[in-house]
Scaffold this motif. Structure first.
Motif, PDB file in Angstrom:
ATOM      1  N   UNK A  66      36.462  33.066  44.718  1.00  0.00           N
ATOM      2  CA  UNK A  66      37.656  33.443  44.255  1.00  0.00           C
ATOM      3  C   UNK A  66      37.764  33.638  42.510  1.00  0.00           C
ATOM      4  N   UNK A  67      37.004  32.609  42.095  1.00  0.00           N
ATOM      5  CA  UNK A  67      36.911  32.642  40.562  1.00  0.00           C
ATOM      6  C   UNK A  67      36.169  33.908  40.151  1.00  0.00           C
ATOM      7  N   UNK A  68      34.796  34.124  40.873  1.00  0.00           N
ATOM      8  CA  UNK A  68      33.984  35.294  40.713  1.00  0.00           C
ATOM      9  C   UNK A  68      34.569  36.466  41.033  1.00  0.00           C
ATOM     10  N   UNK A  69      35.486  36.554  41.990  1.00  0.00           N
ATOM     11  CA  UNK A  69      36.175  37.826  42.475  1.00  0.00           C
ATOM     12  C   UNK A  69      36.922  38.353  41.100  1.00  0.00           C
ATOM     13  N   UNK A 104      37.035  41.593  35.681  1.00  0.00           N
ATOM     14  CA  UNK A 104      37.434  41.379  34.359  1.00  0.00           C
ATOM     15  C   UNK A 104      38.913  40.859  34.007  1.00  0.00           C
ATOM     16  N   UNK A 105      39.276  40.219  34.997  1.00  0.00           N
ATOM     17  CA  UNK A 105      40.305  39.331  34.899  1.00  0.00           C
ATOM     18  C   UNK A 105      40.540  38.246  33.698  1.00  0.00           C
ATOM     19  N   UNK A 124      42.757  32.424  33.548  1.00  0.00           N
ATOM     20  CA  UNK A 124      43.717  31.708  34.204  1.00  0.00           C
ATOM     21  C   UNK A 124      43.973  32.434  35.753  1.00  0.00           C
ATOM     22  N   UNK A 125      43.867  33.828  35.806  1.00  0.00           N
ATOM     23  CA  UNK A 125      44.044  34.538  36.935  1.00  0.00           C
ATOM     24  C   UNK A 125      42.590  34.153  37.968  1.00  0.00           C
ATOM     25  N   UNK A 126      41.520  34.284  37.162  1.00  0.00           N
ATOM     26  CA  UNK A 126      40.237  33.602  37.880  1.00  0.00           C
ATOM     27  C   UNK A 126      40.521  32.251  38.636  1.00  0.00           C
ATOM     28  N   UNK A 127      40.904  31.431  37.793  1.00  0.00           N
ATOM     29  CA  UNK A 127      41.028  30.163  38.367  1.00  0.00           C
ATOM     30  C   UNK A 127      42.186  30.130  39.374  1.00  0.00           C
TER      31      UNK A 127
END
Length: 332
Positions: free
Chosen positions: A286-289, A294-295, A298-301
């Motif tokens: 999810x983080x890598x997606x 380019x998020x 916080x969104x990556x987490x």
């Protein structure tokens, strides 16, 4: 330099997980530490399998699980890992391709060494105790690394578990050189505390040379890597050495540190933890997606936490629900 055609190329163990429920009395009788991971040989694997309860066979492997989640979120990815020419090898290859991951490795011929398997005992609280027989996975040759394929991916993801055997380690070192020559980013998942205890000098050397752009480690792993007992001191030591540190903390959520920026999120709520197998792998997915989109951090987490929450809600380390829909519902 040409534009990448893949988001992620991962190198890791090609393993089929065999999951069975077990109580703590069984773990004690087998001399197993609850929640730990250990490597076993063929004889141990045969004996433990005979004593386990009825099992479910589900393709696994840390990096492969991450790619399955990443592909489910719409990412373009490929996997390098060694299976044998046997039934479990066919299961692994079918499953990973069916989940949208490119996998073109020829099977190890000969029949003497079987496909890797991980015997996972899941206690009623959802904790998994992992017993891994590496089989064919530990014979991944450096020649299997297609340098043009490495160069075609934005990110090279390395699985720490695979650093243990000599042949796969050489394969990953070749891939690191190819990724650096192509100007690509390199992510490392250290995988387990025992990997760090065995290869801490190697991992630190990779980091100090600047060959790790993104480091994934849970709380126990970052403590072991830094060689300290205090979490904040471990984060400070590690974050000073890698451009992006991502650390998961189980029920306490996760943090990411990039330069002077530090972001923390809580774990996503879940009705019941069924099986924690693959939680860290899917968090990385999810983080890598989010990262390749380019998020912000916080969104990556959050995307990592959503993917991890989904996988611990059922048996097995591959997603079953629609991760895209879950992320969209959470982030819009």
């Amino acid at each position: 330099m040409s534009e990448p055609t893949l988001d992620i190329l991962a190198i890791g163990n090609a393993i089929v997980d065999v999951l069975a429920q077990a109580d703590e009395a069984f773990l004690a009788a087998e001399g197993l530490e609850k929640g730990a991971m250990r490597l076993i040989d063929a004889e141990q694997a045969t004996a433990l399998y005979a004593r386990m309860g009825a099992g479910r066979e589900i393709s696994g492997g840390s990096a492969a699980n991450t790619l399955a989640g990443f592909a489910a979120l719409g990412g373009r990815c490929a996997f390098i890992g060694q299976v044998a020419d046997d039934q479990l090898g066919e299961v692994f290859a079918h499953d990973i391709r069916a989940q949208g991951v490119a996998f073109d490795m020829p099977a190890l011929a000969g029949g003497d060494v079987p496909t890797a398997r991980c015997l996972i005992l899941v206690t009623p609280d959802g904790q998994r105790t992992m017993n891994t027989y590496l089989g064919a996975a530990q014979y991944l040759p450096a020649a299997a690394v297609d340098e043009a394929l490495v160069a075609s991916a934005s990110i090279l993801l390395l699985e720490g578990y695979l650093w243990d055997p000599l042949e796969p380690r050489a394969a990953m070192q070749r891939a690191v050189r190819a990724a650096r020559a192509a100007g690509r980013k390199i992510a490392l998942g250290v995988s387990a505390v025992f990997c760090i205890l065995s290869h801490r000098a190697d991992f630190i050397d990779l980091i100090e040379r600047g060959d790790v752009d993104i480091l994934f480690a849970n709380e126990e792993e970052v403590l072991a890597l830094a060689g300290v007992d205090d979490f904040e001191a471990a984060v400070a030591w590690t974050a000073a050495r890698v451009p992006l540190l991502v650390t998961t903390r189980g029920a306490d959520g996760a943090i990411a540190v990039q330069g002077k920026e530090r972001v923390a999120v809580k774990a996503e709520p879940i009705d019941r933890v069924v099986d924690t197998t693959g939680a860290g792998d899917l968090f990385s997915a999810g983080f890598l997606a989010g990262y390749v989109e380019g998020r912000n951090l916080e969104d990556c987490l959050v995307m990592g936490a959503v993917a991890a929450a989904e996988v611990i809600s059922h048996y097995g380390a591959r997603p079953e629900a629609d991760l895209k829909a879950l992320v969209a519902a959470r982030l819009g």
